[in-house]
Design an enzyme around this catalytic site. Sequence first.
Site, mmCIF file in Angstrom:
data_model
loop_
_atom_site.group_PDB
_atom_site.id
_atom_site.type_symbol
_atom_site.label_atom_id
_atom_site.label_comp_id
_atom_site.label_asym_id
_atom_site.label_seq_id
_atom_site.Cartn_x
_atom_site.Cartn_y
_atom_site.Cartn_z
ATOM 1 N N LYS A 173 -94.172 -8.131 -60.066
ATOM 2 C CA LYS A 173 -94.149 -6.921 -59.236
ATOM 3 C C LYS A 173 -94.100 -5.653 -60.108
ATOM 4 O O LYS A 173 -94.137 -5.731 -61.324
ATOM 5 C CB LYS A 173 -92.926 -6.983 -58.297
HETATM 6 C C1 LIG Z 1 -95.343 -10.185 -49.595
HETATM 7 C C2 LIG Z 1 -94.179 -10.880 -50.229
HETATM 8 N N1 LIG Z 1 -93.068 -11.056 -49.496
HETATM 9 C C3 LIG Z 1 -91.983 -11.678 -50.024
HETATM 10 C C4 LIG Z 1 -91.976 -12.150 -51.316
HETATM 11 C C5 LIG Z 1 -90.770 -12.883 -51.821
HETATM 12 O O1 LIG Z 1 -90.184 -12.251 -52.906
HETATM 13 P P1 LIG Z 1 -89.350 -13.093 -53.975
HETATM 14 O O2 LIG Z 1 -90.329 -13.837 -54.847
HETATM 15 O O3 LIG Z 1 -88.592 -12.044 -54.746
HETATM 16 O O4 LIG Z 1 -88.442 -14.005 -53.246
HETATM 17 C C6 LIG Z 1 -93.102 -11.981 -52.100
HETATM 18 C C7 LIG Z 1 -93.089 -12.475 -53.488
HETATM 19 O O5 LIG Z 1 -94.025 -12.825 -54.110
HETATM 20 C C8 LIG Z 1 -94.243 -11.343 -51.546
HETATM 21 O O6 LIG Z 1 -95.369 -11.186 -52.263
#
Ligand SMILES: Cc1ncc(COP(=O)(O)O)c(C=O)c1O
Length: 388
Positions: free
Chosen positions: A184
């Site tokens: 990210k």
């Molecule tokens: C659109 C979206 N929502 C939620 C998440 C979940 O985040 P995390 O990987 O920090 O749990 C991601 C992660 O890739 C994502 O791209």
Amino acid sequence: MSEALIPYGRHVIDADDLAAVTEVLRGDWLTTGPAVARFEEGFAQYVGAPHAVAVSNGTAALHLAMLAIGIKPGDEVIVPALTFAASANSVRYAGGTVVFADVRDDTLTVDPAHVASLITARTKAIVAVDYAGLPADLAPLLDLCNTHGLILVEDACHAPGAEYHERRVGSIAHLSVFSFHPVKHMTTGEGGMVTSANAELAGRVRLLRNHGISSDHRQRELAGTWSYDMLELGFNYRLPDLLCALGLSQLKKLPTWLARRRALAARYRAELDAVPGIRVPIEPDDRRHAWHLYPVRVVADDVAAARQAMYSALRADGIGVNVHYLPVYLHSYYQGLGYARGLCPVAEAAYDGLLSLPMWHGMTDEQFDKVIDAVRKHAPSPRTAGAA
Ligand SMILES: Cc1ncc(COP(=O)(O)O)c(C=O)c1O
């Protein structure tokens, strides 16, 4: 990740990040100390939200958002089909039913008209996903929420710093959710944040990230008391001081890194807009993209075959392209729940042609030029292209 492959996204860690983490390691609080509040305040200020609550990852942030708004078995939550699985899974964690909405072909964000057609007496919330870093069309979704008494949860995991109608995402929906995964814009290794203007909702997220206990260890130390009460069944979804210090240090660089991503996106458009066989993403006038991803769309008679060929050729040339995303309900788990192919035809058709080109703030001009050359070389030829 192979050494030679230019990845589609990656983190950057500088000397000041290392210093910030080392300072915490030498101190008294490795978790739930003063760095948590500092990171929360910094992030809240950046997005323009009164409240921010740091949690262990973006998925935990979504889970707690669903619990904070009271999703329970029998409730329906509308979620776009074109997203990472966690956007929908969070509804399932809370026992709710996911109702998949299609996306618009031009923006690939959720189609408000389709959302409107899916609202029933059981609908409790809408999840808007800022796909690739482009804010969803939030105004019509908020109108639907006002009309039907629903909550808007914005999955802004792709979009810190993005703007909708000149406001930063994180300050617009009832609850907004961010991720600090290494691909990210800024990272804490694993990490997440929930932002809101609603003190009660933010307070519920804060309670639930710490077992449902009404105070944390440091607060009790400062108050000189051992006693605490567990008010409801919560979780350990805390983000440690170590990682909050890293987050705060990364946050300071976010504006510069965003500018670099925007410059790369502008160059991609200039170089690739006229290349037959691919379509570059758009940025509507009422929004500012944050460019987490740069997803182009392959245009050819047999789109899926042309995309597979281009994916393989680019990977063989050292370009770490990726695909975001298979519509969530086409995963086996959701197929097992009975969601049928054909539910969201725009998302399904888009998936066949999607290819994410490398996009991250540390990418060098030399790497960028290599990507451009390879994309020009491997885009479907004009002979097969043109049949969108
Ligand atoms: C659109 C979206 N929502 C939620 C998440 C979940 O985040 P995390 O990987 O920090 O749990 C991601 C992660 O890739 C994502 O791209």
